[in-house]
Design a protein around this motif. Structure first.
Motif, mmCIF file in Angstrom:
data_model
loop_
_atom_site.group_PDB
_atom_site.id
_atom_site.type_symbol
_atom_site.label_atom_id
_atom_site.label_comp_id
_atom_site.label_asym_id
_atom_site.label_seq_id
_atom_site.Cartn_x
_atom_site.Cartn_y
_atom_site.Cartn_z
ATOM 1 N N ARG A 56 -53.417 96.063 10.116
ATOM 2 C CA ARG A 56 -52.186 96.557 9.525
ATOM 3 C C ARG A 56 -52.498 97.472 8.515
ATOM 4 O O ARG A 56 -51.735 98.646 8.262
ATOM 5 N N ALA A 57 -53.546 97.362 7.727
ATOM 6 C CA ALA A 57 -54.101 98.244 6.643
ATOM 7 C C ALA A 57 -54.701 99.414 7.277
ATOM 8 O O ALA A 57 -54.938 100.456 6.619
ATOM 9 N N GLY A 58 -55.131 99.367 8.658
ATOM 10 C CA GLY A 58 -55.800 100.619 9.091
ATOM 11 C C GLY A 58 -57.264 100.850 8.370
ATOM 12 O O GLY A 58 -57.671 101.829 8.536
ATOM 13 N N ASN A 59 -57.864 99.767 8.019
ATOM 14 C CA ASN A 59 -59.387 99.837 7.545
ATOM 15 C C ASN A 59 -59.833 98.598 7.545
ATOM 16 O O ASN A 59 -59.346 97.282 7.675
ATOM 17 N N TRP A 78 -54.515 84.970 -12.527
ATOM 18 C CA TRP A 78 -55.085 85.367 -11.363
ATOM 19 C C TRP A 78 -54.564 86.879 -10.995
ATOM 20 O O TRP A 78 -53.619 87.225 -11.368
ATOM 21 N N HIS A 79 -55.517 87.474 -10.314
ATOM 22 C CA HIS A 79 -55.441 88.857 -9.904
ATOM 23 C C HIS A 79 -55.989 89.311 -8.818
ATOM 24 O O HIS A 79 -57.111 88.928 -8.397
ATOM 25 N N THR A 80 -55.411 90.256 -7.935
ATOM 26 C CA THR A 80 -56.113 90.742 -6.726
ATOM 27 C C THR A 80 -56.107 92.279 -6.528
ATOM 28 O O THR A 80 -55.211 92.934 -6.995
ATOM 29 N N ARG A 81 -57.303 92.715 -6.247
ATOM 30 C CA ARG A 81 -57.568 94.119 -5.972
ATOM 31 C C ARG A 81 -58.088 94.378 -4.646
ATOM 32 O O ARG A 81 -58.867 93.395 -4.136
ATOM 33 N N PHE A 82 -57.554 95.627 -4.155
ATOM 34 C CA PHE A 82 -57.856 95.788 -2.672
ATOM 35 C C PHE A 82 -58.692 97.138 -2.788
ATOM 36 O O PHE A 82 -58.208 98.178 -3.450
ATOM 37 N N ALA A 83 -59.661 97.271 -1.659
ATOM 38 C CA ALA A 83 -60.471 98.670 -1.713
ATOM 39 C C ALA A 83 -60.658 98.940 -0.175
ATOM 40 O O ALA A 83 -61.363 97.817 0.381
ATOM 41 N N ASN A 84 -60.563 99.976 0.396
ATOM 42 C CA ASN A 84 -60.968 100.431 1.713
ATOM 43 C C ASN A 84 -62.361 100.697 1.764
ATOM 44 O O ASN A 84 -62.570 101.614 0.825
ATOM 45 N N ARG A 85 -63.035 100.348 2.859
ATOM 46 C CA ARG A 85 -64.516 100.681 2.800
ATOM 47 C C ARG A 85 -64.884 101.608 3.756
ATOM 48 O O ARG A 85 -65.815 102.119 3.622
ATOM 49 N N ILE A 86 -63.944 101.922 4.711
ATOM 50 C CA ILE A 86 -64.574 102.813 6.039
ATOM 51 C C ILE A 86 -63.797 104.071 5.532
ATOM 52 O O ILE A 86 -62.720 104.369 5.768
ATOM 53 N N ASP A 87 -64.683 105.036 5.125
ATOM 54 C CA ASP A 87 -64.142 106.565 4.680
ATOM 55 C C ASP A 87 -63.626 107.105 6.045
ATOM 56 O O ASP A 87 -62.639 108.245 5.791
#
Length: 243
Positions: A56-59, A78-87
């Protein structure tokens, strides 16, 4: 002084809000995971780093789940962070959804080209899981990323690349909860043990998180003495990404 009960309470409340990390997330094919525990006399933080392929995020998305009493940039526990890894995700596949083909080009992760030997017909989740044996550190969060969530002077007391997780079954508090629990016990009490399913499974019910709570409350990693083998390798969670 940090109390074990306070740590466990945060774990359970996060689970009630669906904010406690689960390796078998239905939207994300698990690839790799790592757990970091930080603590001193007054502060504690747990960061669970889970990398998965999210169609769904495409990564390939690295999700950092942070819990604690001193998280950076928020007053929440609590806290959540997201990072795409494939450039270069957009360059990897061709074809229509459901029949994509891998173009057999290198994957670019954090600016680094990583060649992967795989058939053009490989499924995307299987392609990205090929990275896990030799490139998991490229996928998982670097220390600087983790320190965006945790105070820089808070000591790291434990780091795990594998631990034993049990799938959570947590029901948010409600006036009906006691009645539902009693009904569940009535319906299941005569079942053989191998067929019984608990009414709830909270982090506080799981040995791993009981012991990690003690580590966080005391800043002493010797409290982590698991009796059960680790199971956070992606092969143990076949339903991750199932939706």
């Amino acid at each position: 002084m940090v109390r074990v009960e306070a740590v466990v309470d945060v774990f359970d409340r996060a689970a009630e809000q669906r904010r406690f990390p689960e390796p078998e997330h239905p939207y994300s094919y698990l690839i790799a995971a790592r757990l970091h525990a930080f603590s001193d006399a007054e502060r504690w933080a747990l960061v669970v780093d889970i990398v998965g392929y999210n169609p769904r995020a495409g990564n390939v998305v690295d999700v950092l789940h942070a819990l604690g009493n001193c998280l950076t940039g928020t007053d929440d526990a609590w806290h959540t962070r997201f990072a795409n890894r494939i450039d270069n995700f957009a360059d990897l596949f061709e074809g229509a959804p459901g029949v994509v083909r891998y173009r057999q080009v290198p994957l670019v992760i954090r600016g680094q080209a990583v060649p992967v030997t795989a058939a053009a017909t490989i499924r995307p989740e299987d392609l990205f899981r090929l990275l896990a044996p030799h490139h998991r550190d490229l996928l998982l969060a670097e220390n600087a990323e983790i320190r965006q969530l945790v105070p820089p002077d808070l000591p790291r007391v434990l780091c795990l690349d594998d631990w034993h997780h049990t799938t959570l079954r947590v029901r948010p508090p409600s006036p009906e909860q006691d009645r539902q629990r009693q009904l569940h016990e009535t319906l299941t009490r005569h079942l053989p043990p191998q067929r019984q399913v608990p009414f709830e499974v909270r982090p506080s019910d799981i040995e791993t998180y009981q012991q990690i709570s003690e580590v966080l409350a005391t800043a002493d990693p010797s409290h982590y003495r698991p009796a059960l083998p680790g199971n956070t390798h992606w092969t143990n969670w076949p339903m991750s990404g199932a939706l």
